[in-house]
Design an enzyme around this catalytic site. Sequence first.
Site, PDB file in Angstrom:
ATOM      1  N   CYS A   1       0.857  -1.184   0.000  1.00 39.52           N
ATOM      2  CA  CYS A   1       0.000   0.000   0.000  1.00 39.52           C
ATOM      3  C   CYS A   1       0.893   1.233   0.000  1.00 39.52           C
ATOM      4  CB  CYS A   1      -0.894  -0.039   1.239  1.00 39.52           C
ATOM      5  SG  CYS A   1      -1.892   1.444   1.450  1.00 39.52           S
TER       6      CYS A   1
ATOM      7  N   GLU B   1       6.098   0.020 -13.055  1.00 34.65           N
ATOM      8  CA  GLU B   1       4.682   0.109 -13.449  1.00 34.65           C
ATOM      9  C   GLU B   1       3.760   0.424 -12.276  1.00 34.65           C
ATOM     10  OE1 GLU B   1       3.860  -3.579 -15.467  1.00 34.65           O
ATOM     11  OE2 GLU B   1       4.934  -3.005 -17.273  1.00 34.65           O
TER      12      GLU B   1
ATOM     13  N   GLU C   1       9.680  -1.081 -22.178  1.00 40.41           N
ATOM     14  CA  GLU C   1       9.362  -2.476 -22.487  1.00 40.41           C
ATOM     15  C   GLU C   1       8.560  -2.488 -23.779  1.00 40.41           C
ATOM     16  OE1 GLU C   1       7.455  -4.476 -19.235  1.00 40.41           O
ATOM     17  OE2 GLU C   1       8.886  -3.743 -17.748  1.00 40.41           O
TER      18      GLU C   1
ATOM     19  N   TRP D   1      -0.651 -12.379 -21.107  1.00 39.00           N
ATOM     20  CA  TRP D   1      -1.598 -11.921 -20.087  1.00 39.00           C
ATOM     21  C   TRP D   1      -2.894 -11.335 -20.628  1.00 39.00           C
ATOM     22  CZ3 TRP D   1      -1.853  -6.794 -21.162  1.00 39.00           C
ATOM     23  CH2 TRP D   1      -0.704  -6.166 -21.669  1.00 39.00           C
TER      24      TRP D   1
ATOM     25  N   GLU E   1       5.174 -15.392 -16.224  1.00 35.34           N
ATOM     26  CA  GLU E   1       5.304 -14.903 -17.598  1.00 35.34           C
ATOM     27  C   GLU E   1       6.033 -15.896 -18.499  1.00 35.34           C
ATOM     28  OE1 GLU E   1       6.857 -10.924 -17.332  1.00 35.34           O
ATOM     29  OE2 GLU E   1       4.953 -10.142 -16.557  1.00 35.34           O
ATOM     30  N   GLN E   2       5.909 -17.162 -18.193  1.00 32.03           N
ATOM     31  CA  GLN E   2       6.629 -18.166 -18.968  1.00 32.03           C
ATOM     32  C   GLN E   2       6.142 -18.219 -20.408  1.00 32.03           C
ATOM     33  OE1 GLN E   2       4.148 -22.184 -17.695  1.00 32.03           O
ATOM     34  NE2 GLN E   2       5.982 -21.705 -16.569  1.00 32.03           N
TER      35      GLN E   2
ATOM     36  N   HIS F   1       5.409 -15.434 -22.094  1.00 32.52           N
ATOM     37  CA  HIS F   1       5.700 -14.119 -22.656  1.00 32.52           C
ATOM     38  C   HIS F   1       6.950 -14.259 -23.521  1.00 32.52           C
ATOM     39  CE1 HIS F   1       6.555  -9.913 -23.094  1.00 32.52           C
ATOM     40  NE2 HIS F   1       5.587  -9.565 -22.294  1.00 32.52           N
TER      41      HIS F   1
END
Lengths: 642, 642, 642
Positions: free
Chosen positions: C112, C147, C324, C332, C372-373, C375
């Site tokens: 947070c 991000e 990126e 995703w 993210e395998q 990606h």
Amino acid sequence: MTEPTRSLGCCYYPEHWPRSLWAEDARRMAETGLTWVRIGEFAWSKLEPTPGDLRFDWLDEAIWTLGDAGLRIVLGTPTATPPRWMLDRHPDMLAVDATGHPRKFGSRRHYCFSHAGYAAESDRIVTLLADRYGRNDHVAAWQTDNEYGCHDTTISYSDAARAAFRRWLRARYPGTGNDGDIDALNAAWGNVFWSMEYRDFDEIDLPNLTVTEPNPAHALAFRRFSSDQVVAFNRRQADIIRARSTAPITHNYMGRITDFDHFAVGRDLDFASWDSYPLGFLEDRAGATPDQQRAFARQGDPDFQAFHHDLYRAVGRGRMWVMEQQPGPVNWAPHNPAPLPGMVRLWSWEAFAHGAECVSYFRWRQAPFAQEQLHAGLLRPDSQPAPGLEEAAQVAREIAQAPAVSAKSAEVALIFDYDADAAWAVQPHGAGLSYFGLVLDLYKAMRGLGLSVDILPATTRDFTGYRLIAAPGLMHMPGDLKSALAPAEAEVLIGPRSGARDGEFSIPVPLPPDFPGLDVTIAHIESLRPDCPAPLDQGGAFTGYCETLDGGAKVVERTATGAPALMRAGRVSYLGGWPDPVAARRIIAGLCARAGLDTVELPDGIRRRDTGTERFWFNHTERAVRVAGRDLPPISVTRELL
Amino acid sequence: MTEPTRSLGCCYYPEHWPRSLWAEDARRMAETGLTWVRIGEFAWSKLEPTPGDLRFDWLDEAIWTLGDAGLRIVLGTPTATPPRWMLDRHPDMLAVDATGHPRKFGSRRHYCFSHAGYAAESDRIVTLLADRYGRNDHVAAWQTDNEYGCHDTTISYSDAARAAFRRWLRARYPGTGNDGDIDALNAAWGNVFWSMEYRDFDEIDLPNLTVTEPNPAHALAFRRFSSDQVVAFNRRQADIIRARSTAPITHNYMGRITDFDHFAVGRDLDFASWDSYPLGFLEDRAGATPDQQRAFARQGDPDFQAFHHDLYRAVGRGRMWVMEQQPGPVNWAPHNPAPLPGMVRLWSWEAFAHGAECVSYFRWRQAPFAQEQLHAGLLRPDSQPAPGLEEAAQVAREIAQAPAVSAKSAEVALIFDYDADAAWAVQPHGAGLSYFGLVLDLYKAMRGLGLSVDILPATTRDFTGYRLIAAPGLMHMPGDLKSALAPAEAEVLIGPRSGARDGEFSIPVPLPPDFPGLDVTIAHIESLRPDCPAPLDQGGAFTGYCETLDGGAKVVERTATGAPALMRAGRVSYLGGWPDPVAARRIIAGLCARAGLDTVELPDGIRRRDTGTERFWFNHTERAVRVAGRDLPPISVTRELL
Amino acid sequence: MTEPTRSLGCCYYPEHWPRSLWAEDARRMAETGLTWVRIGEFAWSKLEPTPGDLRFDWLDEAIWTLGDAGLRIVLGTPTATPPRWMLDRHPDMLAVDATGHPRKFGSRRHYCFSHAGYAAESDRIVTLLADRYGRNDHVAAWQTDNEYGCHDTTISYSDAARAAFRRWLRARYPGTGNDGDIDALNAAWGNVFWSMEYRDFDEIDLPNLTVTEPNPAHALAFRRFSSDQVVAFNRRQADIIRARSTAPITHNYMGRITDFDHFAVGRDLDFASWDSYPLGFLEDRAGATPDQQRAFARQGDPDFQAFHHDLYRAVGRGRMWVMEQQPGPVNWAPHNPAPLPGMVRLWSWEAFAHGAECVSYFRWRQAPFAQEQLHAGLLRPDSQPAPGLEEAAQVAREIAQAPAVSAKSAEVALIFDYDADAAWAVQPHGAGLSYFGLVLDLYKAMRGLGLSVDILPATTRDFTGYRLIAAPGLMHMPGDLKSALAPAEAEVLIGPRSGARDGEFSIPVPLPPDFPGLDVTIAHIESLRPDCPAPLDQGGAFTGYCETLDGGAKVVERTATGAPALMRAGRVSYLGGWPDPVAARRIIAGLCARAGLDTVELPDGIRRRDTGTERFWFNHTERAVRVAGRDLPPISVTRELL
């Protein structure tokens, strides 16, 4: 009385009705031609109204009354419905949903498979029942619990589940002494990614409520653990019963529940049974298109039941029942139409054609109260016959007149693997993609060609006798499975996604499928919008999912853009995408031609199946259909002797 | 000043504006022709900024200022908006949603009807207001609270609700001494099913978060309890006011809220009022198809308001107001278009035609701040006239010129029953089916035939004067209601689902409808996919729901497959399904012909209504329409003297 | 080495790979023509496996190895992925979702922004990194966190957030002493409405879980607060780094995240960068219709990336990178197709055409494990080249051969304001309406006319050089912004909803837009069903939202019903609705004609952009297209020198 090879039964709840009705009910069951009656599986509050106050007298009488009418009894353990007082003893026994809410008392299946206290209560009540009825001549079979996994109850995010998951992980990644090897787990899962590394097993939480998706290795491990908890829970019941009874033990699986390993549970059973609700399943579970749902609104998907029959025949290692057969409209689907006249009979014979030993209708009489008061029975609530009763009686007469039954292995095998289903669920990659859906689509292609199919578990290593073996979407393929398939004396179809992950859900290097003798590499993969299929140059298309294939194997089919779609070396073919119905049927037909298997192009709604001595034709449509020289009347069963 | 039979008003918030504006506002209201002004119903924080610090001076002045301008005041109790400090006194007063989350402060209606502490606070503030203004000449009516049930606030899953529910159940199933008879409850609910039996009332939880659906008897009991809590809350306010004031008491019901019994609340009121937002209701609440929503995007569903006018005329035992009338675009619907020019006038006259005594626009001036800042008023935020103002003024002029009004009972009665709505909500059986929708569909058929309709509660036993009585979907029909209807000197239409459950939500035996003199039995029921209607042989179809009817009564209509669809004995007809608009209109028209009732086929958007002395024609369309020899201009009201 | 004006890079995770691979990877990066490599941003668990046990050795070696190969390093702070042990120190550091569930460890961004303890941990690790590498020659830039806001992480309903929100409100409404002025807040928010008045700031809760919608002023304040928390969190990191390093600082913003003020964060950075996933964004974020999604399934929305390039060029005050860049399929999105051949090159050049200094591909090698395998990287998991690698190498060669780059301001300005986006999110008024969507629609119209566009923040006061300035939907327009625009030497387009609220979210009086010199008043507003557009008499329509305009300004366009749609005084035009593509293009074209700006009608998928010395043409379609005398090959970049 000799046991008939094919028989009928029903599900009965003596505790729902005055004792004065029991004898008459039993007489009418026998008169209808029913052989079996299942009782007891929700009756815990009547057996033990308060803790320790056991009331078996009524069950004694019910068993005696039914048995006296010539009926054989399947006795269910009542563990799917612990009474309300159980929560006073075990306030934390409830399963917890993915958002952290306990799933409260007030319906059924309100327990977490990982709760040790409840497991002990299960032992206790099962022991009591098995002690009392294990030698009772009328109790000819046992059913454990009821529909494991129904209402999404396999997976629980409770504290008990978290503690058990950590124990399970310690055992899976053993270290020195009693603790596990956390570094092994971190390496296996790739926890270096996003700094997810743990220092101790007690740091591992359940994979719910994470900010974005959890590590798929973590998610898959939790699914495997959850499946193992069901297996263990069932095994405790089976062991207790088996020590006290020689009657066979079954469980009534629910259709389209895939989140635990039914084969693994089945290994502790004597035969498998399942609950078949063709109309109930049609809208939410069978994956049918809206057009198909409309076309078969009152018949059910013609392949969905058949698939489950074949699946559970495998789960039961050749022995399968339908423990609950829909006899009329049900109450729990989004819409609940009545079956067309003749469908109850058709469904029954379809089950027999696929090897069922018994078809048991749920339920004898419609209950006027509670959750299923709008679920039809063979009788109406006022004890008048409902439409299903006469169809059941007709089947009983037909069974009695039929010649001896002979089972036979099919020549086509289709591997179904619950672990692969879990892997796809964890990582569908494209919205709406599921392993079950892929396998069912290939099954439909086979059935539309008139093939009889055996479903096999992924643990199979002896494929002798099969001439076509399909193993689509098997994300993890152990080396010895590949070794067993590679030299098979059959056409073997693998892909898409075959061998795409190692046992820990990592992409293996060398890249998949890494299949012996097959020079094919999945260079990369993609998922497709439903409105962006990839057409194949021989017709049809890949939809939803496709792969870019490299390698020296022969290219048998290509996409419209020239990319390899189906590659082959010897008898092994690799399919690089999810085929639509046109492509699936053509590809299967081509393999059948290579294997010398007889096929026939069947229209929608027409299906055939062979046993050892019979060929059955089923017409699920409201039209008379002429096929292969035969006239099949509307909604009909045609049986030919081979 | 004599009270006008038809009058106009507005809703005003003096606390939102500088005192310097009040007198000018009052003058302009009177100039516009408004008679009534409702104030006070959200002003608690201004009346009591901190506990016990009462500030009535501003309200005294506001009442004096408005009254001095000749306006009569409806004074609202402010209990729908307890101030923030109330939570310090009663931290557990918030309602709790079905997933267990308290519904927090920060908007309105943040209280649980079962919280005793808040109920006492309600008593206190209402007593203070009634003591101070009960004899004030300007205060000519009272409004209790505001829009009970709005924002889904009838049903609360709080601890207070659970405790109160248990008390309510003990009283419903009385035993010896102070405790209830838990066996009676178990028997009534059929808790033997799934071992749901309780040993004590304190074991009963609220029916949320169960694994699968709870027992429908449990769910219905909780809905009945929740409704009773609203009735009790309102009664306390009404009793306090009535002891201190002779001015009539009302409540402003919200349209399409059916989860408490408005008739039961209404019995403690002197007249009913409701809040009519034709455009706000159109998309989410009126059940209109997308085509209808597009066609009437700026007019509202022509039958939806009319239905509520007729409903609340019944709730008010003949006396009804529109307490809040949409005067322009609102802010809270999915889309918020402006009404077509003339619609504010049309809606006002439509209300009068259906018996409204007063139409009160919400609100006088658009607020520039807070949740409803985009809700139009009669004035813009800058005090310039908004389009609704002149239409209101026109209506005021027209009222002044109109002859005396005379009310008259209709010849057609339609029973609406909140308990039946709850029963359907608990068990719709098919996705999207609701009792409200069924009744509204029959009402539309009646209105499309030009009929004036009285809505009646299911407690009605004297049907004298009606020539057609429709009671569709009344799942529970007490015996004396059947007895009152059976000999009615009217055509009586019942079904589908009439008498389908006893008072405890069990299916009665003999099977429904078990109606005196009518040999019809619902043999079984089914629900249908929206794309699988059951056509009727005279046109139209059953959609969504249909029944298989047995019995010796005359078959008046059949389905295309020959099954009985409408059966009749004497003057009683049973309808075996949910009719689509074509079927509904034909069936109602046929009954009207039998009853000698005059009908006219009205096009979409054209409606008529009779009072004792007038016939009104409403054209809701943007086209001139010729009907029954009359030319109805676009968006128009045509009044003829009878 | 001199810094190239345009360069390429990649994202690399040395901690994911054996050290033995690092040197070879570095060599291949350089060989491909990459200049930059970003590392470190998720490596906290490797830098500090247990609290205080710092392990910088591997990072030292990685930096040395990469730097030695000639690569320049962007070093990320790892604060987006605190290790599991952080929760032991700060159990309450997790963000909380709108329903009150903590968002658990197991993925990333699990903190947070309001948690003081975690902010101190962030200070600590950033200080350690900056101390160690602030003077390292290879570390040529810094990236803060990763991000911000991704996975909906800007807004948290935690206890920490509640306490911080109260502090923030006290500061916003200052009183005497240390406390705020609660009466000022009540007045500003209009809390008199529904008795929502507070007596103290500690009575104010977060605006979630209210019974119905909270006060929009409350909701907007919470969004502004949440945005400020992100700004403050980032500023602490930037200040620490800047005190220790002269290398420039950036943050990699995520596309289509608008819930914090990127301009405000950008003021603490040296340049802006963003993460561009054209295919990943297409379905859920770009607002494309299903037809557009199908047409550009493998190319991405041609304007969506361009918009972000222009936006972040503004956020970076002229300096922008793509940190990126999607190099192949991602994992995703709802569906994850592969880019068409040539698209990776096209996207790269598109970024350069819009001013990017560097395009950095994510990632170097596809990871075989974790979330993210699937990606894609420039390399496959087995280190073989993936299709993107050669396209990157081609771009590198083309950069090397290209002439010097010269930036130039555009002649068209479009204001984008995060606070306006928050205001629309709080009060869309019609389902599906968003400020981002409105601005993007006007941007698309501009781009379809061949215009190069500068995006400006709403804080801009000097508009020198622009010939067309569009500021649609700016709900709050400070007086000095109006004053700066009114005399602009440009055509100025405002509306709809311009100046519709004051700074506290009240409707101002005089009514909006209250723009100097423009006699236009928004008399009232409405939102429209998607199937009920309001046609314009010159073609096209308003969709979703439109206003009724009063005033003496010239009416330039009218709706089909004759109401003013576009009004103008001098160079200032007010647009009274949300224009569909036809209307938007015509209106922009008309303003360009007035401003003397050159336009060209570009077909779908064809776009052009000018830099100071070059004109680029991009063909995103699979067809050769002839436009403006040029033949643009399929999927192509055409560069002309100006």
